[in-house]
Design an enzyme around this catalytic site. Structure first.
Site, PDB file in Angstrom:
ATOM      1  N   ARG A 173       8.733  43.353  74.326  1.00  7.90           N
ATOM      2  CA  ARG A 173       9.879  43.075  74.658  1.00  7.90           C
ATOM      3  C   ARG A 173      10.062  41.651  75.653  1.00  7.90           C
ATOM      4  O   ARG A 173      11.338  40.632  75.189  1.00  7.90           O
ATOM      5  CB  ARG A 173      10.991  43.627  75.064  1.00  7.90           C
ATOM      6  CG  ARG A 173      12.227  43.603  75.324  1.00  7.90           C
ATOM      7  CD  ARG A 173      12.999  45.030  75.959  1.00  7.90           C
ATOM      8  NE  ARG A 173      12.441  45.650  76.573  1.00  7.90           N
ATOM      9  CZ  ARG A 173      12.346  46.016  78.503  1.00  7.90           C
ATOM     10  NH1 ARG A 173      12.859  45.119  78.174  1.00  7.90           N
ATOM     11  NH2 ARG A 173      11.938  47.213  78.222  1.00  7.90           N
ATOM     12  N   TYR A 223      31.123  30.655  62.528  1.00  8.64           N
ATOM     13  CA  TYR A 223      30.525  32.216  61.520  1.00  8.64           C
ATOM     14  C   TYR A 223      31.393  33.410  62.284  1.00  8.64           C
ATOM     15  O   TYR A 223      31.732  33.177  62.968  1.00  8.64           O
ATOM     16  CB  TYR A 223      29.031  31.793  61.867  1.00  8.64           C
ATOM     17  CG  TYR A 223      28.388  33.441  61.114  1.00  8.64           C
ATOM     18  CD1 TYR A 223      28.860  33.798  59.795  1.00  8.64           C
ATOM     19  CD2 TYR A 223      28.192  34.838  62.337  1.00  8.64           C
ATOM     20  CE1 TYR A 223      28.410  35.794  59.573  1.00  8.64           C
ATOM     21  CE2 TYR A 223      27.900  35.939  61.772  1.00  8.64           C
ATOM     22  CZ  TYR A 223      27.683  36.295  60.506  1.00  8.64           C
ATOM     23  OH  TYR A 223      27.652  37.417  60.153  1.00  8.64           O
ATOM     24  N   ASP A 240      25.707  25.537  67.643  1.00  3.46           N
ATOM     25  CA  ASP A 240      25.002  26.786  66.674  1.00  3.46           C
ATOM     26  C   ASP A 240      24.682  25.197  65.972  1.00  3.46           C
ATOM     27  O   ASP A 240      25.947  24.790  64.911  1.00  3.46           O
ATOM     28  CB  ASP A 240      26.093  27.155  65.657  1.00  3.46           C
ATOM     29  CG  ASP A 240      25.828  28.033  65.229  1.00  3.46           C
ATOM     30  OD1 ASP A 240      24.242  28.062  64.047  1.00  3.46           O
ATOM     31  OD2 ASP A 240      25.588  29.489  65.074  1.00  3.46           O
ATOM     32  N   LYS A 291      17.941  31.388  58.061  1.00  5.48           N
ATOM     33  CA  LYS A 291      19.218  30.597  57.129  1.00  5.48           C
ATOM     34  C   LYS A 291      17.525  29.549  56.391  1.00  5.48           C
ATOM     35  O   LYS A 291      17.184  29.620  55.482  1.00  5.48           O
ATOM     36  CB  LYS A 291      20.397  29.611  57.401  1.00  5.48           C
ATOM     37  CG  LYS A 291      20.919  30.798  58.412  1.00  5.48           C
ATOM     38  CD  LYS A 291      21.840  31.848  57.379  1.00  5.48           C
ATOM     39  CE  LYS A 291      22.264  32.695  58.170  1.00  5.48           C
ATOM     40  NZ  LYS A 291      22.965  33.750  57.839  1.00  5.48           N
TER      41      LYS A 291
HETATM   42  C1  LIG Z   1      26.270  29.617  61.312  1.00  2.75           C
HETATM   43  C2  LIG Z   1      25.820  30.805  61.898  1.00  2.75           C
HETATM   44  N1  LIG Z   1      24.865  30.650  62.725  1.00  2.75           N
HETATM   45  C3  LIG Z   1      25.030  32.478  63.295  1.00  2.75           C
HETATM   46  C4  LIG Z   1      24.721  33.476  61.987  1.00  2.75           C
HETATM   47  C5  LIG Z   1      24.116  34.948  62.920  1.00  2.75           C
HETATM   48  O1  LIG Z   1      22.856  35.328  61.780  1.00  2.75           O
HETATM   49  P1  LIG Z   1      22.050  36.135  61.500  1.00  2.75           P
HETATM   50  O2  LIG Z   1      22.907  36.638  60.119  1.00  2.75           O
HETATM   51  O3  LIG Z   1      21.065  35.991  61.710  1.00  2.75           O
HETATM   52  O4  LIG Z   1      22.940  37.341  62.605  1.00  2.75           O
HETATM   53  C6  LIG Z   1      25.660  33.178  61.142  1.00  2.75           C
HETATM   54  C7  LIG Z   1      25.198  34.005  59.623  1.00  2.75           C
HETATM   55  O5  LIG Z   1      25.712  34.105  59.123  1.00  2.75           O
HETATM   56  C8  LIG Z   1      25.441  31.916  60.452  1.00  2.75           C
HETATM   57  O6  LIG Z   1      25.873  31.405  59.254  1.00  2.75           O
END
Ligand SMILES: Cc1ncc(COP(=O)(O)O)c(C=O)c1O
Length: 383
Positions: free
Chosen positions: A48, A101, A173, A198
């Site tokens: 962990r 997101y 992000d 992704k």
């Molecule tokens: C730009 C972006 N950040 C974060 C996330 C969250 O990621 P996760 O689905 O791996 O939790 C996503 C999910 O689609 C995303 O498109």
């Protein structure tokens, strides 16, 4: 070392005991200690807190983002939550982009206030809107560029500058462009968040996340939150992600070239109101994108005539494109954000943020672009 060399070799050396060219999957919960006086002598105690396979991925991502250090997570959301847990406390204020997101929006909107954190959503494409949202209690500015799903672009250097003038950290992000096309640390960001689910994985095979930081202090705070909350990535996911990253540049170049071709084709279609792709030279943020990225990515948005109903019909009419909530993988996917990824965003706010009823988001994969266009053409004909 160039990016392509680093994406293959950084963080990974042949296993010293067997010569295995791939990092072994250290599928072990615990690590035996030589003595209490030499606790963690080999660097690990309990998975962990840290794991050698996960560490190899972390070192690769640090090298690719050109940051100070990285922690890896069970999902992109776990990564974002670790940043909030590690860097915010009751009484603090967060400024976050109005287009992010949907899951990030949901956590900031519904959970942070429960823990006494005030949240302001601001238009991150408007530097003055970010500046005026700042307060003495602001600790973080959180951006995402290009943003999910409207592909709105944020001027990373300008937001970093105004954040730093106010002694506020800039978190961004970088999921959509990855370090192959965009390096936020070079533009002043302090923390870079990824959903490795992704493009970094790229094969629809894992759910994962990462936080890359520019200082030991931030690494310590966010890593402590990861351990305390139990948010770490699993060794198997780290191993699959290590393999996926080795072809990141090749996938992104091909997928982005197809995205541009599809955006250009869609523009001429009679059932499409507008196409939004930052790589189209007449896109209002084309110059800004060019100045801070080396590619435009594989996401394309467009608006079909007829709103929610037509958007839904198109989802059912495609055949080669898969109706699914992910992006960045080799399979081409289509989504209708209003009814899918951004269903959690209240109507008034989503419309204000440009997430309109007929908005369709494409994640362009690695198939032949002619086949992808032919399938869209047939589907648009049917609706
Ligand atoms: C730009 C972006 N950040 C974060 C996330 C969250 O990621 P996760 O689905 O791996 O939790 C996503 C999910 O689609 C995303 O498109």
């Amino acid at each position: 070392m160039g990016f392509r060399t680093k994406q293959i070799h950084a963080g990974v050396t042949p296993d010293p005991t067997t010569g295995s060219i791939l990092t072994p999957i250290h599928q072990s919960t615990t690590f035996v200690q030589d003595s209490v006086d030499d606790y963690m002598g080999k660097g690990y105690s309990y998975s962990r807190g840290g794991n050698p396979t996960v560490r190899a991925l972390e070192e690769k991502l640090t090298a690719l983002e050109e940051g100070h250090d990285t922690t890896a997570y069970a999902s992109g959301m776990a990564a974002t939550v670790a940043v909030f847990l590690g860097l915010l406390q009751a009484g603090d204020h967060l400024v976050i982009a109005d287009v992010v997101y949907g899951g990030t929006y949901r956590f900031a909107d519904q959970f942070l206030p429960k823990f006494g954190v005030d949240v302001t959503f601001a238009d991150a494409a408007d530097v003055d809107a970010i500046r005026s949202a700042l307060r003495p209690a602001t600790r973080l500015v959180f951006t995402e560029t290009p943003a999910n799903p409207t592909l709105k672009v944020t001027d990373l250097a300008a937001v970093s500058e105004i954040s730093h003038e106010a002694s506020v950290l800039h978190v961004t992000d970088n999921t959509f462009l990855t370090p192959y096309y965009q390096r936020p640390f070079h533009l002043g960001a302090n923390v870079v968040v990824h959903s490795t689910t992704k493009f970094l994985d790229g094969h629809n095979a894992t759910l994962g996340g990462a936080v890359v930081v520019d200082s030991a202090e931030l690494h310590e705070k966010i890593g402590f939150a990861r351990n305390a909350a139990g948010l770490i990535m699993s060794p198997m996911v780290a191993w699959l992600t290590l393999q996926g990253i080795k072809t990141l540049s090749e996938r992104m170049d091909r997928q982005s070239a197809s995205a541009l071709a599809i955006a250009e084709w869609l523009r001429g279609h009679s059932k499409i109101d507008y196409v939004n792709y930052p790589g189209l030279p007449d896109h209002p943020q084309y110059e800004l994108s060019l100045s801070q990225t080396s590619g435009f990515g594989a996401l394309v948005c467009f608006e079909v005539h007829g709103g929610v109903e037509t958007g839904k019909k198109l989802m059912d009419a495609v055949e080669l494109w898969s109706l699914a909530e992910n992006l960045g993988a080799v399979e081409s996917l289509i989504t209708h954000p209003v009814t899918m990824t951004h269903a959690a965003v209240p109507d008034e706010e989503r419309l204000e943020a440009g997430i309109t009823d007929g908005l369709v988001r494409l994640s362009v994969g690695l198939e032949d672009v002619e086949d992808l266009i032919a399938d869209l053409d047939a589907a648009l004909e049917r609706i």
